[in-house]
Design a protein around this motif. Structure first.
Motif, PDB file in Angstrom:
ATOM      1  N   GLY A  95       0.824  -1.196   0.000  1.00 55.78           N
ATOM      2  CA  GLY A  95       0.000   0.000   0.000  1.00 55.78           C
ATOM      3  C   GLY A  95       0.863   1.252   0.000  1.00 55.78           C
TER       4      GLY A  95
ATOM      5  N   GLU B 175     -10.798   7.104   1.391  1.00 57.75           N
ATOM      6  CA  GLU B 175     -10.345   5.951   0.616  1.00 57.75           C
ATOM      7  C   GLU B 175      -8.833   5.817   0.688  1.00 57.75           C
ATOM      8  OE1 GLU B 175     -10.065   4.453  -4.015  1.00 57.75           O
ATOM      9  OE2 GLU B 175     -11.505   6.018  -3.470  1.00 57.75           O
ATOM     10  N   LEU B 176      -8.115   6.923   0.530  1.00 56.70           N
ATOM     11  CA  LEU B 176      -6.658   6.883   0.597  1.00 56.70           C
ATOM     12  C   LEU B 176      -6.160   6.473   1.983  1.00 56.70           C
ATOM     13  CD1 LEU B 176      -5.789  10.115  -1.411  1.00 56.70           C
ATOM     14  CD2 LEU B 176      -5.241   7.767  -2.077  1.00 56.70           C
TER      15      LEU B 176
ATOM     16  N   SER C 182      -7.647   4.578   4.068  1.00 58.24           N
ATOM     17  CA  SER C 182      -7.954   3.162   4.304  1.00 58.24           C
ATOM     18  C   SER C 182      -6.956   2.236   3.630  1.00 58.24           C
ATOM     19  CB  SER C 182      -9.365   2.836   3.806  1.00 58.24           C
ATOM     20  OG  SER C 182      -9.415   2.884   2.390  1.00 58.24           O
ATOM     21  N   ARG C 183      -6.209   2.748   2.655  1.00 56.63           N
ATOM     22  CA  ARG C 183      -5.248   1.928   1.925  1.00 56.63           C
ATOM     23  C   ARG C 183      -3.866   1.900   2.554  1.00 56.63           C
ATOM     24  NH1 ARG C 183      -5.749   4.547  -3.868  1.00 56.63           N
ATOM     25  NH2 ARG C 183      -3.816   3.363  -4.184  1.00 56.63           N
TER      26      ARG C 183
END
Length: 276
Positions: A238, A271-272, A274-275
């Motif tokens: 990630g 979203e970012l 969570s990665r």
């Protein structure tokens, strides 16, 4: 000098870090003769036993760790007791000596669980044997099945002779000759094998007097040891914390320029994060 203990048809040589098993004397078991001299590292041994045998004998036996020997891996527990290449049969009067060497080997054993790579050298190549419906050859890189018109099924004969490279394979199965049954089956990567070995062009069928254990099992073991290990699954990394921060800053610029709404900015930001 290494100690040598001679039994029926073979001798065991006790070395500093390994057990050497070699054919010796008269009436050498066929499988032991075919395999020839083998070196079994102490690290490949799981267990050592001494037990009473038949007709006034005592049997010293070594059990290799699961996955350590390609011969025993290919056999998958199907070998008859008399064919086990890890048995040393001695006169009953040598039981004390058998116990002594058993204790010596036990003292040298470390871990005894399964291993992920072979620790005992595979049977040498080239290899070949004749089954009921065809002949099999292996040169170390490719396996060839040549069908016999007198024994092969119509399906196999119509498919023609077969050639497989070890890179084509994911496994090899050996089903012990038992009467008129048994076979050697190659498992092709991504393939859907025919459940019937009589019509499967990746299988050679055994029969009475065909595909004998001492020929077909070392063949299976040599192929098994040559199959490349599957590549480990790719680990997807990630984005780092700094990369995420830079991307969020760029999204903030897009929001400030009116190209993203506040709701879109917050959704992309979540979203970012969570990665990570």
């Amino acid at each position: 000098m290494d100690d040598v203990l001679a039994g029926q048809g073979c001798a065991w040589v006790f070395e500093a870090d390994a057990l050497r098993i070699r054919p010796d004397g008269a009436k050498v078991p066929k499988l032991v003769s075919e395999l020839g001299e083998r070196v079994i590292p102490h690290a490949a041994i799981a267990e050592v036993t001494v037990a009473a045998g038949k007709r006034g004998t005592v049997v010293l036996r070594v059990v290799p760790r699961r996955g350590a020997d390609p011969v025993m891996s290919a056999a998958a527990g199907q070998l008859k007791e008399a064919a086990d290449p890890y048995r040393l049969v001695l006169p009953a009067g040598r039981e004390t000596l058998a116990d002594y060497y058993a204790d010596e080997l036990r003292a040298a054993i470390g871990e005894s669980g399964p291993v992920r790579r072979f620790m005992v050298e595979a049977p040498s190549v080239p290899r070949s044997f004749k089954g009921w419906d065809g002949a099999a050859t292996f040169d170390g890189e490719a396996i060839t099945f040549t069908w016999f018109w007198s024994g092969a099924s119509t399906a196999k004969y119509s498919a023609g002779d077969q050639r497989f490279t070890v890179s084509d394979l994911e496994n090899v199965e050996w089903h012990a000759p038992e009467g008129a049954s048994g076979c050697l089956r190659l498992r092709v990567r991504g393939g859907r094998p025919d459940p019937d070995p009589n019509t499967d062009p990746a299988s050679v069928v055994f029969g009475l007097g065909w595909g004998a254990t001492h020929k077909s099992l070392p063949f299976a073991a040599a192929v098994l040891a040559s199959i490349p290990a599957p590549a480990p699954p790719e680990v997807r990394r990630g984005p780092s914390g700094n990369e995420v921060a830079e991307l969020i800053a760029k999204l903030g610029d897009l929001r400030d320029a009116g190209l993203l709404s506040e709701e879109e900015f917050q959704a992309k930001k979540a979203e970012l994060l969570s990665r990570m």
